[in-house]
Design an enzyme around this catalytic site. Structure first.
Site, mmCIF file in Angstrom:
data_model
loop_
_atom_site.group_PDB
_atom_site.id
_atom_site.type_symbol
_atom_site.label_atom_id
_atom_site.label_comp_id
_atom_site.label_asym_id
_atom_site.label_seq_id
_atom_site.Cartn_x
_atom_site.Cartn_y
_atom_site.Cartn_z
ATOM 1 N N GLU A 93 0.869 -1.108 -0.026
ATOM 2 C CA GLU A 93 0.257 0.031 -0.081
ATOM 3 C C GLU A 93 0.867 1.167 0.083
ATOM 4 O O GLU A 93 2.263 0.979 0.226
ATOM 5 C CB GLU A 93 -1.201 -0.027 1.127
ATOM 6 N N HIS A 102 -9.597 10.056 3.985
ATOM 7 C CA HIS A 102 -9.169 9.196 2.730
ATOM 8 C C HIS A 102 -9.865 10.048 1.528
ATOM 9 O O HIS A 102 -10.687 10.390 1.251
ATOM 10 C CB HIS A 102 -10.207 7.907 3.043
ATOM 11 N N ARG A 130 -1.663 9.753 1.340
ATOM 12 C CA ARG A 130 -3.152 9.991 1.294
ATOM 13 C C ARG A 130 -3.675 11.545 1.396
ATOM 14 O O ARG A 130 -4.405 12.050 0.668
ATOM 15 C CB ARG A 130 -3.932 9.243 2.615
ATOM 16 N N HIS A 173 -11.809 9.843 7.775
ATOM 17 C CA HIS A 173 -11.408 8.370 7.741
ATOM 18 C C HIS A 173 -11.005 7.865 9.100
ATOM 19 O O HIS A 173 -11.174 6.851 9.620
ATOM 20 C CB HIS A 173 -10.354 8.185 6.577
ATOM 21 N N ARG A 225 -1.247 8.457 9.509
ATOM 22 C CA ARG A 225 -1.064 7.167 9.862
ATOM 23 C C ARG A 225 -0.457 6.467 8.783
ATOM 24 O O ARG A 225 -1.250 6.695 7.556
ATOM 25 C CB ARG A 225 -2.525 6.489 10.212
#
Ligand SMILES: Cc1cc2nc3c(=O)[nH]c(=O)nc-3n(C[C@H](O)[C@H](O)[C@H](O)COP(=O)(O)OP(=O)(O)OC[C@H]3O[C@@H](n4cnc5c(N)ncnc54)[C@H](O)[C@@H]3O)c2cc1C
Length: 529
Positions: free
Chosen positions: A119, A235, A281, A344, A379
Protein backbone atom coordinates in the site's frame (compact mmCIF):
# COMPACT_ATOMS: atom_id res chain seq x y z
CA UNK A 1 -27.23 -11.54 18.51
CA UNK A 2 -26.54 -12.24 22.20
CA UNK A 3 -28.59 -14.67 24.30
CA UNK A 4 -31.58 -13.43 26.37
CA UNK A 5 -31.03 -10.17 28.22
CA UNK A 6 -29.70 -10.44 31.77
CA UNK A 7 -29.61 -7.36 34.01
CA UNK A 8 -26.34 -5.44 33.81
CA UNK A 9 -24.07 -6.40 36.71
CA UNK A 10 -23.48 -3.63 39.29
CA UNK A 11 -19.84 -4.59 39.55
CA UNK A 12 -17.21 -6.56 37.67
CA UNK A 13 -13.42 -6.84 37.59
CA UNK A 14 -12.75 -5.16 34.25
CA UNK A 15 -14.87 -3.05 31.95
CA UNK A 16 -14.03 -2.87 28.26
CA UNK A 17 -16.06 -0.28 26.36
CA UNK A 18 -15.95 -1.34 22.71
CA UNK A 19 -15.87 -4.60 20.78
CA UNK A 20 -13.67 -3.70 17.82
CA UNK A 21 -10.18 -5.14 17.41
CA UNK A 22 -8.78 -3.32 20.47
CA UNK A 23 -11.63 -4.22 22.83
CA UNK A 24 -11.80 -7.83 21.68
CA UNK A 25 -8.06 -8.37 21.92
CA UNK A 26 -8.00 -6.82 25.39
CA UNK A 27 -10.96 -8.96 26.53
CA UNK A 28 -9.13 -12.16 25.55
CA UNK A 29 -6.12 -11.05 27.61
CA UNK A 30 -8.15 -9.90 30.63
CA UNK A 31 -10.15 -13.13 30.80
CA UNK A 32 -7.16 -14.83 32.44
CA UNK A 33 -7.39 -12.45 35.40
CA UNK A 34 -11.06 -12.01 36.18
CA UNK A 35 -14.57 -11.14 35.09
CA UNK A 36 -14.69 -8.97 31.97
CA UNK A 37 -17.69 -6.97 30.82
CA UNK A 38 -17.30 -5.93 27.17
CA UNK A 39 -19.91 -3.46 25.92
CA UNK A 40 -20.89 -2.39 22.42
CA UNK A 41 -23.38 0.33 21.61
CA UNK A 42 -24.77 -1.64 18.64
CA UNK A 43 -24.19 -5.21 17.50
CA UNK A 44 -20.64 -6.42 18.11
CA UNK A 45 -20.42 -6.66 14.34
CA UNK A 46 -20.80 -2.89 13.91
CA UNK A 47 -17.51 -1.05 14.32
CA UNK A 48 -14.76 0.50 12.25
CA UNK A 49 -12.93 -2.80 12.53
CA UNK A 50 -15.69 -4.55 10.59
CA UNK A 51 -15.24 -2.20 7.64
CA UNK A 52 -11.44 -2.37 7.40
CA UNK A 53 -10.75 -3.54 3.89
CA UNK A 54 -7.11 -3.21 2.89
CA UNK A 55 -5.45 -5.18 5.63
CA UNK A 56 -3.08 -5.26 8.54
CA UNK A 57 0.60 -4.38 8.19
CA UNK A 58 3.48 -6.39 9.67
CA UNK A 59 7.03 -7.26 8.65
CA UNK A 60 6.38 -10.95 8.11
CA UNK A 61 7.36 -11.52 4.48
CA UNK A 62 10.75 -12.95 3.50
CA UNK A 63 12.06 -9.70 2.03
CA UNK A 64 10.86 -7.44 4.85
CA UNK A 65 12.38 -6.22 8.10
CA UNK A 66 10.91 -4.70 11.26
CA UNK A 67 13.42 -1.87 10.83
CA UNK A 68 11.92 -0.95 7.45
CA UNK A 69 8.38 -1.01 8.80
CA UNK A 70 9.51 1.35 11.56
CA UNK A 71 11.18 3.68 9.05
CA UNK A 72 8.02 3.85 6.93
CA UNK A 73 5.84 4.47 10.00
CA UNK A 74 8.07 7.31 11.23
CA UNK A 75 8.24 8.86 7.78
CA UNK A 76 4.45 8.87 7.43
CA UNK A 77 4.15 10.44 10.91
CA UNK A 78 5.99 13.53 9.64
CA UNK A 79 8.26 14.08 12.64
CA UNK A 80 5.61 13.57 15.29
CA UNK A 81 5.60 9.82 16.03
CA UNK A 82 6.50 8.64 19.48
CA UNK A 83 9.40 6.53 18.26
CA UNK A 84 9.31 4.13 21.19
CA UNK A 85 5.58 3.51 20.71
CA UNK A 86 6.10 2.93 16.98
CA UNK A 87 8.99 0.53 17.66
CA UNK A 88 6.80 -1.51 19.99
CA UNK A 89 4.08 -1.56 17.33
CA UNK A 90 6.28 -2.98 14.59
CA UNK A 91 8.21 -5.36 16.86
CA UNK A 92 5.22 -6.86 18.65
CA UNK A 93 3.04 -6.87 15.52
CA UNK A 94 4.40 -10.04 13.88
CA UNK A 95 4.00 -12.33 16.94
CA UNK A 96 0.53 -10.89 17.65
CA UNK A 97 -0.52 -11.67 14.08
CA UNK A 98 0.87 -15.19 14.32
CA UNK A 99 -1.26 -15.59 17.44
CA UNK A 100 -4.30 -14.37 15.46
CA UNK A 101 -3.61 -17.06 12.88
CA UNK A 102 -3.38 -19.69 15.65
CA UNK A 103 -6.77 -18.48 16.87
CA UNK A 104 -8.32 -19.12 13.48
CA UNK A 105 -7.93 -15.94 11.44
CA UNK A 106 -7.74 -16.90 7.78
CA UNK A 107 -5.56 -14.50 5.88
CA UNK A 108 -5.41 -14.83 2.08
CA UNK A 109 -2.64 -17.04 0.78
CA UNK A 110 -0.72 -17.51 -2.44
CA UNK A 111 -0.36 -21.27 -2.43
CA UNK A 112 0.57 -22.17 1.13
CA UNK A 113 2.26 -18.86 1.92
CA UNK A 114 0.54 -15.75 3.22
CA UNK A 115 -0.10 -13.23 0.45
CA UNK A 116 1.20 -9.72 1.11
CA UNK A 117 0.08 -6.64 -0.74
CA UNK A 118 1.69 -3.23 -0.94
CA UNK A 119 0.00 0.00 0.00
CA UNK A 120 0.99 3.65 -0.39
CA UNK A 121 4.11 4.76 1.54
CA UNK A 122 5.10 1.18 2.44
CA UNK A 123 8.56 0.27 1.11
CA UNK A 124 7.70 -3.45 1.05
CA UNK A 125 4.66 -5.63 0.38
CA UNK A 126 3.68 -6.22 4.00
CA UNK A 127 -0.09 -5.93 4.21
CA UNK A 128 -1.94 -9.14 5.08
CA UNK A 129 -5.54 -9.29 3.90
CA UNK A 130 -8.49 -11.64 4.22
CA UNK A 131 -11.25 -12.59 1.77
CA UNK A 132 -9.73 -10.05 -0.62
CA UNK A 133 -11.03 -6.90 1.03
CA UNK A 134 -12.75 -8.00 4.28
CA UNK A 135 -9.76 -8.10 6.60
CA UNK A 136 -11.31 -6.40 9.62
CA UNK A 137 -14.41 -8.58 9.51
CA UNK A 138 -12.31 -11.77 9.46
CA UNK A 139 -10.09 -10.65 12.35
CA UNK A 140 -13.17 -9.53 14.33
CA UNK A 141 -14.82 -12.90 13.72
CA UNK A 142 -11.85 -14.89 14.99
CA UNK A 143 -11.24 -12.64 18.00
CA UNK A 144 -14.90 -12.62 19.00
CA UNK A 145 -15.07 -16.42 18.87
CA UNK A 146 -11.90 -16.62 20.95
CA UNK A 147 -13.16 -14.14 23.56
CA UNK A 148 -16.72 -15.53 23.67
CA UNK A 149 -15.35 -19.02 24.31
CA UNK A 150 -13.82 -17.85 27.58
CA UNK A 151 -16.31 -17.85 30.42
CA UNK A 152 -15.25 -14.74 32.33
CA UNK A 153 -16.00 -12.53 29.30
CA UNK A 154 -19.56 -11.23 29.08
CA UNK A 155 -20.55 -9.36 25.96
CA UNK A 156 -23.44 -6.91 26.00
CA UNK A 157 -24.73 -5.26 22.85
CA UNK A 158 -26.77 -2.03 22.56
CA UNK A 159 -25.51 -0.78 25.93
CA UNK A 160 -24.47 2.83 25.53
CA UNK A 161 -21.78 4.13 27.87
CA UNK A 162 -22.59 7.76 28.60
CA UNK A 163 -19.87 8.70 31.08
CA UNK A 164 -17.05 7.60 33.33
CA UNK A 165 -17.52 7.46 37.10
CA UNK A 166 -14.74 9.42 38.79
CA UNK A 167 -14.10 9.39 42.54
CA UNK A 168 -11.18 11.17 44.17
CA UNK A 169 -9.54 11.60 40.79
CA UNK A 170 -9.79 7.88 39.93
CA UNK A 171 -12.01 6.21 37.37
CA UNK A 172 -14.03 3.59 39.21
CA UNK A 173 -16.60 2.60 36.62
CA UNK A 174 -19.03 3.76 33.97
CA UNK A 175 -22.59 4.97 33.54
CA UNK A 176 -24.58 3.06 30.97
CA UNK A 177 -27.85 3.82 29.18
CA UNK A 178 -29.53 0.52 28.42
CA UNK A 179 -31.80 -0.09 25.42
CA UNK A 180 -34.86 0.59 27.59
CA UNK A 181 -33.57 4.06 28.51
CA UNK A 182 -32.52 3.16 32.06
CA UNK A 183 -29.24 4.47 33.46
CA UNK A 184 -26.98 2.10 35.40
CA UNK A 185 -23.70 2.51 37.21
CA UNK A 186 -21.20 -0.32 36.94
CA UNK A 187 -18.00 -0.45 38.96
CA UNK A 188 -14.72 -2.17 38.20
CA UNK A 189 -11.05 -2.12 39.12
CA UNK A 190 -10.35 -0.36 35.83
CA UNK A 191 -12.01 0.72 32.58
CA UNK A 192 -10.61 0.35 29.07
CA UNK A 193 -11.92 2.76 26.46
CA UNK A 194 -11.82 0.98 23.09
CA UNK A 195 -14.58 3.04 21.52
CA UNK A 196 -12.96 3.59 18.12
CA UNK A 197 -13.09 6.65 15.90
CA UNK A 198 -14.96 9.91 15.39
CA UNK A 199 -15.61 10.13 11.65
CA UNK A 200 -19.24 11.10 12.31
CA UNK A 201 -18.04 14.52 13.44
CA UNK A 202 -17.88 15.24 9.68
CA UNK A 203 -20.65 15.28 7.09
CA UNK A 204 -18.60 13.07 4.75
CA UNK A 205 -16.99 10.06 6.38
CA UNK A 206 -16.09 6.46 5.67
CA UNK A 207 -16.88 5.59 9.30
CA UNK A 208 -20.09 3.83 10.29
CA UNK A 209 -22.76 5.56 12.40
CA UNK A 210 -21.27 4.27 15.68
CA UNK A 211 -18.10 6.37 15.26
CA UNK A 212 -19.27 9.46 17.16
CA UNK A 213 -16.18 10.14 19.26
CA UNK A 214 -17.85 8.97 22.49
CA UNK A 215 -14.64 7.78 24.14
CA UNK A 216 -12.70 10.99 23.56
CA UNK A 217 -15.64 13.12 24.71
CA UNK A 218 -16.27 11.17 27.90
CA UNK A 219 -12.56 11.02 28.77
CA UNK A 220 -12.32 14.79 28.24
CA UNK A 221 -15.35 15.41 30.45
CA UNK A 222 -13.81 13.23 33.14
CA UNK A 223 -10.63 15.35 33.05
CA UNK A 224 -8.26 13.12 31.03
CA UNK A 225 -5.65 14.60 28.70
CA UNK A 226 -6.47 14.49 24.99
CA UNK A 227 -3.71 14.73 22.40
CA UNK A 228 -3.09 15.47 18.69
CA UNK A 229 -6.75 15.96 17.81
CA UNK A 230 -5.96 18.22 14.84
CA UNK A 231 -4.64 15.21 12.94
CA UNK A 232 -7.57 13.63 11.14
CA UNK A 233 -6.82 11.53 8.09
CA UNK A 234 -9.09 12.16 5.13
CA UNK A 235 -9.30 9.23 2.77
CA UNK A 236 -9.09 10.52 -0.78
CA UNK A 237 -11.40 8.01 -2.40
CA UNK A 238 -14.87 7.47 -0.97
CA UNK A 239 -17.83 6.69 -3.20
CA UNK A 240 -19.83 9.89 -3.73
CA UNK A 241 -23.37 9.19 -4.82
CA UNK A 242 -26.60 10.77 -3.62
CA UNK A 243 -28.33 8.47 -1.15
CA UNK A 244 -25.36 6.13 -0.80
CA UNK A 245 -23.05 6.00 2.25
CA UNK A 246 -19.51 7.28 1.70
CA UNK A 247 -18.24 3.78 1.09
CA UNK A 248 -14.45 3.50 1.14
CA UNK A 249 -12.70 2.63 -2.11
CA UNK A 250 -9.47 1.18 -0.83
CA UNK A 251 -6.09 2.60 -1.70
CA UNK A 252 -5.27 -0.88 -3.01
CA UNK A 253 -7.45 -0.04 -6.06
CA UNK A 254 -4.88 2.60 -6.97
CA UNK A 255 -2.14 0.18 -5.93
CA UNK A 256 -3.48 -2.18 -8.60
CA UNK A 257 -3.11 0.62 -11.19
CA UNK A 258 -6.32 2.68 -10.88
CA UNK A 259 -6.23 6.30 -12.13
CA UNK A 260 -7.91 9.44 -10.85
CA UNK A 261 -9.59 11.65 -13.45
CA UNK A 262 -11.22 15.06 -13.11
CA UNK A 263 -14.56 16.12 -14.59
CA UNK A 264 -12.82 16.62 -17.93
CA UNK A 265 -11.68 13.01 -17.60
CA UNK A 266 -8.01 14.08 -17.44
CA UNK A 267 -5.57 12.35 -15.08
CA UNK A 268 -4.48 15.05 -12.66
CA UNK A 269 -2.34 13.41 -9.97
CA UNK A 270 0.97 13.48 -11.90
CA UNK A 271 0.73 17.28 -11.82
CA UNK A 272 0.60 17.24 -7.98
CA UNK A 273 3.10 14.54 -7.01
CA UNK A 274 5.81 12.41 -8.61
CA UNK A 275 4.13 9.25 -7.29
CA UNK A 276 0.92 10.19 -9.09
CA UNK A 277 -2.08 8.25 -7.76
CA UNK A 278 0.17 6.56 -5.17
CA UNK A 279 1.19 9.80 -3.46
CA UNK A 280 0.53 9.94 0.31
CA UNK A 281 -3.16 10.07 1.26
CA UNK A 282 -3.13 13.67 2.44
CA UNK A 283 -1.52 14.82 -0.81
CA UNK A 284 -4.13 12.97 -2.89
CA UNK A 285 -7.00 14.27 -0.72
CA UNK A 286 -5.77 17.86 -1.10
CA UNK A 287 -5.24 17.46 -4.85
CA UNK A 288 -8.82 16.22 -5.24
CA UNK A 289 -10.12 19.08 -3.07
CA UNK A 290 -8.23 21.51 -5.29
CA UNK A 291 -9.66 19.97 -8.48
CA UNK A 292 -13.16 20.18 -6.96
CA UNK A 293 -12.62 23.84 -6.01
CA UNK A 294 -11.61 24.63 -9.60
CA UNK A 295 -15.00 23.39 -10.83
CA UNK A 296 -16.91 25.57 -8.34
CA UNK A 297 -19.95 23.30 -8.24
CA UNK A 298 -21.19 21.96 -4.91
CA UNK A 299 -21.93 18.54 -6.39
CA UNK A 300 -18.64 18.21 -8.31
CA UNK A 301 -16.81 14.86 -8.19
CA UNK A 302 -13.68 13.28 -9.57
CA UNK A 303 -13.52 9.73 -10.86
CA UNK A 304 -11.64 6.58 -10.02
CA UNK A 305 -10.92 4.76 -13.25
CA UNK A 306 -10.18 1.02 -13.29
CA UNK A 307 -11.52 0.38 -16.78
CA UNK A 308 -8.05 -0.23 -18.23
CA UNK A 309 -7.44 -3.11 -15.77
CA UNK A 310 -8.54 -6.70 -16.35
CA UNK A 311 -12.20 -6.82 -15.22
CA UNK A 312 -11.80 -10.36 -13.88
CA UNK A 313 -8.86 -9.33 -11.70
CA UNK A 314 -10.79 -6.33 -10.31
CA UNK A 315 -13.81 -8.49 -9.43
CA UNK A 316 -11.74 -11.23 -7.86
CA UNK A 317 -9.34 -8.98 -5.90
CA UNK A 318 -12.04 -6.62 -4.56
CA UNK A 319 -15.21 -8.67 -4.14
CA UNK A 320 -16.78 -6.54 -1.38
CA UNK A 321 -16.07 -3.23 -3.09
CA UNK A 322 -17.31 -4.67 -6.37
CA UNK A 323 -20.58 -5.97 -4.98
CA UNK A 324 -21.23 -2.86 -2.84
CA UNK A 325 -20.82 -0.56 -5.83
CA UNK A 326 -23.02 -2.87 -7.92
CA UNK A 327 -25.77 -2.24 -5.35
CA UNK A 328 -25.63 1.37 -6.52
CA UNK A 329 -25.54 0.30 -10.19
CA UNK A 330 -21.85 1.00 -10.70
CA UNK A 331 -19.69 -1.73 -12.20
CA UNK A 332 -16.23 -0.63 -11.04
CA UNK A 333 -14.55 -2.93 -13.57
CA UNK A 334 -16.12 -1.20 -16.56
CA UNK A 335 -17.36 2.22 -15.39
CA UNK A 336 -15.89 5.36 -13.86
CA UNK A 337 -16.61 5.63 -10.13
CA UNK A 338 -17.56 9.09 -8.72
CA UNK A 339 -15.53 9.87 -5.62
CA UNK A 340 -14.62 12.56 -3.10
CA UNK A 341 -12.46 12.60 0.04
CA UNK A 342 -14.06 11.69 3.37
CA UNK A 343 -12.99 11.80 7.03
CA UNK A 344 -11.44 8.44 7.77
CA UNK A 345 -9.17 8.06 10.77
CA UNK A 346 -8.32 9.96 13.96
CA UNK A 347 -4.60 9.95 14.75
CA UNK A 348 -5.24 11.80 18.02
CA UNK A 349 -7.33 10.79 21.00
CA UNK A 350 -7.06 10.02 24.69
CA UNK A 351 -3.41 10.40 25.59
CA UNK A 352 -1.78 7.20 26.82
CA UNK A 353 1.61 5.87 27.76
CA UNK A 354 3.10 2.70 26.27
CA UNK A 355 0.81 0.42 28.28
CA UNK A 356 -2.47 2.21 27.67
CA UNK A 357 -2.57 4.25 30.89
CA UNK A 358 -4.27 7.62 30.51
CA UNK A 359 -3.67 10.63 32.75
CA UNK A 360 -6.54 9.44 35.00
CA UNK A 361 -5.77 6.50 37.29
CA UNK A 362 -8.04 3.54 36.56
CA UNK A 363 -8.70 4.67 32.97
CA UNK A 364 -7.01 2.96 30.01
CA UNK A 365 -7.44 3.49 26.27
CA UNK A 366 -6.48 1.45 23.21
CA UNK A 367 -7.15 1.43 19.48
CA UNK A 368 -8.40 4.40 17.50
CA UNK A 369 -9.73 6.27 20.56
CA UNK A 370 -6.23 6.36 22.04
CA UNK A 371 -3.28 8.53 21.18
CA UNK A 372 -0.18 6.45 21.83
CA UNK A 373 1.75 8.59 19.36
CA UNK A 374 2.44 5.68 16.98
CA UNK A 375 0.90 7.50 14.02
CA UNK A 376 2.31 10.97 14.70
CA UNK A 377 0.78 13.49 12.31
CA UNK A 378 -0.32 10.87 9.77
CA UNK A 379 -1.03 7.16 9.87
CA UNK A 380 0.72 4.70 7.62
CA UNK A 381 -1.95 2.65 5.84
CA UNK A 382 -2.93 -0.59 7.63
CA UNK A 383 -1.12 0.34 10.85
CA UNK A 384 -4.34 0.98 12.79
CA UNK A 385 -5.67 -2.57 13.01
CA UNK A 386 -2.17 -3.44 14.15
CA UNK A 387 -2.27 -0.74 16.81
CA UNK A 388 -5.57 -2.08 18.18
CA UNK A 389 -4.11 -5.57 18.34
CA UNK A 390 -0.77 -4.70 19.93
CA UNK A 391 -1.92 -1.98 22.31
CA UNK A 392 -5.21 -3.71 23.19
CA UNK A 393 -3.13 -6.60 24.53
CA UNK A 394 -0.63 -4.31 26.25
CA UNK A 395 -3.31 -2.22 28.00
CA UNK A 396 -5.04 -5.39 29.20
CA UNK A 397 -1.81 -6.74 30.60
CA UNK A 398 -1.31 -3.52 32.57
CA UNK A 399 -4.94 -3.59 33.79
CA UNK A 400 -4.35 -7.08 35.17
CA UNK A 401 -1.33 -5.86 37.09
CA UNK A 402 -3.26 -2.81 38.25
CA UNK A 403 -5.96 -5.04 39.75
CA UNK A 404 -3.38 -7.13 41.54
CA UNK A 405 -2.02 -3.93 43.06
CA UNK A 406 -5.46 -2.83 44.23
CA UNK A 407 -6.10 -4.92 47.29
CA UNK A 408 -9.70 -4.06 47.57
CA UNK A 409 -12.58 -3.38 45.25
CA UNK A 410 -14.93 -0.52 45.69
CA UNK A 411 -18.17 -1.71 47.21
CA UNK A 412 -20.69 -2.79 44.66
CA UNK A 413 -23.39 -0.30 44.00
CA UNK A 414 -26.07 -0.02 41.46
CA UNK A 415 -28.33 2.87 40.78
CA UNK A 416 -31.03 2.93 38.18
CA UNK A 417 -32.38 6.25 37.12
CA UNK A 418 -35.03 6.75 34.49
CA UNK A 419 -33.80 9.09 31.78
CA UNK A 420 -35.74 11.56 29.74
CA UNK A 421 -37.21 9.74 26.79
CA UNK A 422 -35.99 12.36 24.40
CA UNK A 423 -39.29 12.39 22.55
CA UNK A 424 -39.62 15.51 20.50
CA UNK A 425 -35.89 16.22 20.86
CA UNK A 426 -34.97 14.00 17.95
CA UNK A 427 -35.44 16.43 15.12
CA UNK A 428 -33.86 19.33 16.96
CA UNK A 429 -30.88 17.22 18.02
CA UNK A 430 -30.52 15.81 14.53
CA UNK A 431 -30.53 19.31 13.06
CA UNK A 432 -27.76 20.35 15.47
CA UNK A 433 -25.70 17.29 14.52
CA UNK A 434 -26.04 18.09 10.81
CA UNK A 435 -24.99 21.67 11.46
CA UNK A 436 -21.89 20.57 13.38
CA UNK A 437 -20.95 18.00 10.71
CA UNK A 438 -21.26 20.52 7.94
CA UNK A 439 -19.28 23.22 9.81
CA UNK A 440 -16.56 20.68 10.53
CA UNK A 441 -16.41 19.58 6.91
CA UNK A 442 -16.28 23.13 5.56
CA UNK A 443 -13.87 24.70 8.03
CA UNK A 444 -11.97 21.95 9.84
CA UNK A 445 -11.64 19.54 6.90
CA UNK A 446 -8.96 18.69 4.34
CA UNK A 447 -7.80 22.32 4.00
CA UNK A 448 -8.01 24.74 6.96
CA UNK A 449 -7.52 28.43 7.50
CA UNK A 450 -6.88 30.45 10.67
CA UNK A 451 -9.71 32.97 10.19
CA UNK A 452 -12.33 30.31 9.58
CA UNK A 453 -11.07 28.25 12.51
CA UNK A 454 -11.31 31.27 14.77
CA UNK A 455 -14.96 31.70 13.80
CA UNK A 456 -15.88 28.07 14.00
CA UNK A 457 -14.79 27.52 17.61
CA UNK A 458 -17.39 29.90 19.14
CA UNK A 459 -20.01 28.62 16.68
CA UNK A 460 -19.41 25.08 17.88
CA UNK A 461 -19.56 26.22 21.50
CA UNK A 462 -22.89 27.88 20.85
CA UNK A 463 -24.24 24.68 19.25
CA UNK A 464 -22.88 22.71 22.20
CA UNK A 465 -24.91 24.86 24.60
CA UNK A 466 -28.10 24.00 22.66
CA UNK A 467 -27.77 20.24 23.10
CA UNK A 468 -29.86 18.92 26.01
CA UNK A 469 -27.57 17.90 28.86
CA UNK A 470 -29.48 14.70 29.46
CA UNK A 471 -31.70 12.76 27.18
CA UNK A 472 -31.82 9.77 24.91
CA UNK A 473 -28.90 8.08 23.35
CA UNK A 474 -28.86 10.32 20.29
CA UNK A 475 -28.64 13.42 22.50
CA UNK A 476 -25.60 11.88 24.22
CA UNK A 477 -24.06 11.13 20.81
CA UNK A 478 -24.78 14.67 19.64
CA UNK A 479 -23.02 16.07 22.71
CA UNK A 480 -20.03 13.80 22.00
CA UNK A 481 -19.90 14.75 18.32
CA UNK A 482 -19.78 18.46 19.09
CA UNK A 483 -17.28 17.90 21.92
CA UNK A 484 -14.95 15.91 19.66
CA UNK A 485 -15.41 18.54 16.93
CA UNK A 486 -14.44 21.32 19.33
CA UNK A 487 -11.32 19.45 20.40
CA UNK A 488 -10.29 19.07 16.74
CA UNK A 489 -11.06 22.70 15.92
CA UNK A 490 -9.25 24.11 18.96
CA UNK A 491 -6.17 22.01 18.27
CA UNK A 492 -6.23 22.85 14.54
CA UNK A 493 -6.43 26.56 15.37
CA UNK A 494 -3.52 26.35 17.78
CA UNK A 495 -1.21 24.50 15.37
CA UNK A 496 -0.07 27.33 13.11
CA UNK A 497 1.76 25.18 10.58
CA UNK A 498 1.05 22.37 8.09
CA UNK A 499 2.18 18.89 9.01
CA UNK A 500 0.99 15.42 8.08
CA UNK A 501 -2.77 15.40 7.68
CA UNK A 502 -3.19 18.94 9.09
CA UNK A 503 -2.99 21.58 6.36
CA UNK A 504 -3.33 25.31 7.00
CA UNK A 505 -3.68 27.60 3.98
CA UNK A 506 -2.39 30.50 6.08
CA UNK A 507 0.60 28.47 7.33
CA UNK A 508 1.43 26.09 4.46
CA UNK A 509 4.88 25.14 5.76
CA UNK A 510 6.09 22.98 8.61
CA UNK A 511 7.50 24.84 11.60
CA UNK A 512 9.70 22.37 13.47
CA UNK A 513 11.08 24.98 15.84
CA UNK A 514 7.65 25.71 17.34
CA UNK A 515 5.48 22.74 16.55
CA UNK A 516 7.45 19.52 16.40
CA UNK A 517 5.45 18.73 19.53
CA UNK A 518 2.17 17.12 20.51
CA UNK A 519 -0.87 19.23 21.27
CA UNK A 520 -2.33 18.30 24.64
CA UNK A 521 -5.76 19.50 25.77
CA UNK A 522 -7.02 19.26 29.30
CA UNK A 523 -10.12 21.25 30.15
CA UNK A 524 -9.64 24.81 28.87
CA UNK A 525 -5.89 24.42 28.72
CA UNK A 526 -4.12 23.63 25.43
CA UNK A 527 -0.35 23.26 25.33
CA UNK A 528 2.31 21.84 23.02
CA UNK A 529 4.80 19.46 24.53
C1 LIG B 1 -14.04 1.90 5.90
C2 LIG B 1 -12.80 1.72 6.73
C3 LIG B 1 -11.73 1.00 6.24
C4 LIG B 1 -10.57 0.82 7.00
N1 LIG B 1 -9.54 0.05 6.50
C5 LIG B 1 -8.48 -0.20 7.30
C6 LIG B 1 -7.46 -1.10 6.88
O1 LIG B 1 -7.53 -1.69 5.81
N2 LIG B 1 -6.41 -1.32 7.72
C7 LIG B 1 -6.29 -0.71 8.94
O2 LIG B 1 -5.31 -0.95 9.66
N3 LIG B 1 -7.26 0.14 9.36
C8 LIG B 1 -8.34 0.39 8.58
N4 LIG B 1 -9.32 1.24 9.03
C9 LIG B 1 -9.20 1.80 10.38
C10 LIG B 1 -9.49 0.71 11.39
O3 LIG B 1 -10.56 -0.08 10.94
C11 LIG B 1 -9.83 1.27 12.76
O4 LIG B 1 -8.90 2.24 13.14
C12 LIG B 1 -9.84 0.18 13.82
O5 LIG B 1 -10.61 -0.90 13.39
C13 LIG B 1 -10.38 0.72 15.13
O6 LIG B 1 -10.56 -0.34 16.02
P1 LIG B 1 -11.05 -0.06 17.48
O7 LIG B 1 -11.11 -1.38 18.17
O8 LIG B 1 -10.24 1.00 18.08
O9 LIG B 1 -12.53 0.56 17.32
P2 LIG B 1 -13.79 0.06 16.51
O10 LIG B 1 -13.50 -1.10 15.68
O11 LIG B 1 -14.40 1.23 15.84
O12 LIG B 1 -14.80 -0.41 17.67
C14 LIG B 1 -15.42 0.53 18.51
C15 LIG B 1 -16.35 -0.19 19.46
O13 LIG B 1 -16.74 0.69 20.49
C16 LIG B 1 -18.13 0.62 20.71
N5 LIG B 1 -18.57 1.90 21.25
C17 LIG B 1 -18.31 3.14 20.79
N6 LIG B 1 -18.88 4.06 21.60
C18 LIG B 1 -19.53 3.38 22.58
C19 LIG B 1 -20.31 3.76 23.68
N7 LIG B 1 -20.58 5.05 23.97
N8 LIG B 1 -20.83 2.79 24.48
C20 LIG B 1 -20.60 1.48 24.22
N9 LIG B 1 -19.85 1.06 23.17
C21 LIG B 1 -19.32 1.99 22.37
C22 LIG B 1 -18.70 0.30 19.35
O14 LIG B 1 -20.00 -0.24 19.48
C23 LIG B 1 -17.65 -0.69 18.84
O15 LIG B 1 -17.94 -1.97 19.33
C24 LIG B 1 -10.49 1.41 8.28
C25 LIG B 1 -11.57 2.14 8.78
C26 LIG B 1 -12.72 2.29 8.02
C27 LIG B 1 -13.86 3.07 8.58
Amino acid sequence: MMPAMQPLPPETDFIVVGAGIAGLRASVELAAAGRVLCLAKCEVTESNTQYAQGGIAAALSDDDEVRLHLEDTLKAGDGLCNEEAARILVEEGPPRIEQLIEWGTEFDRAGTKIAFTREGAHSRSRVLHAHGDSTGREIGRALYLKAAAVKPVTFREFEFTTDLLVEDGRVVGIRVLDPAGQLHEIRASSVLLATGGLGQVYSDTTNPAVATGDGVAMAYRAGAEISDMEFVQFHPTALYLKGAPRFLLSEALRGEGGYLRNLELKRFMPKYHELGELAPRDVVARAITHELDLVKRPDAVVYLDLTHLKPERVRQRFPTIYSTCMRYNIDIATELVPIRPAAHYAMGGVRTDLVGRTSLPGLYAAGEVACTGVHGANRLASNSLLEGLVYGARAADEMRQHMQRLNHHAAARRTSVATASGNGQFTEVEKLVRKVQSLMWQHVGVVRDGKALQQVVPELRSLQSQIPSSGDRRAHEAANIVQAGLLIARSALAREESRGAHYRLDHPLKNDARYCKHSVVSGDNLRFQ
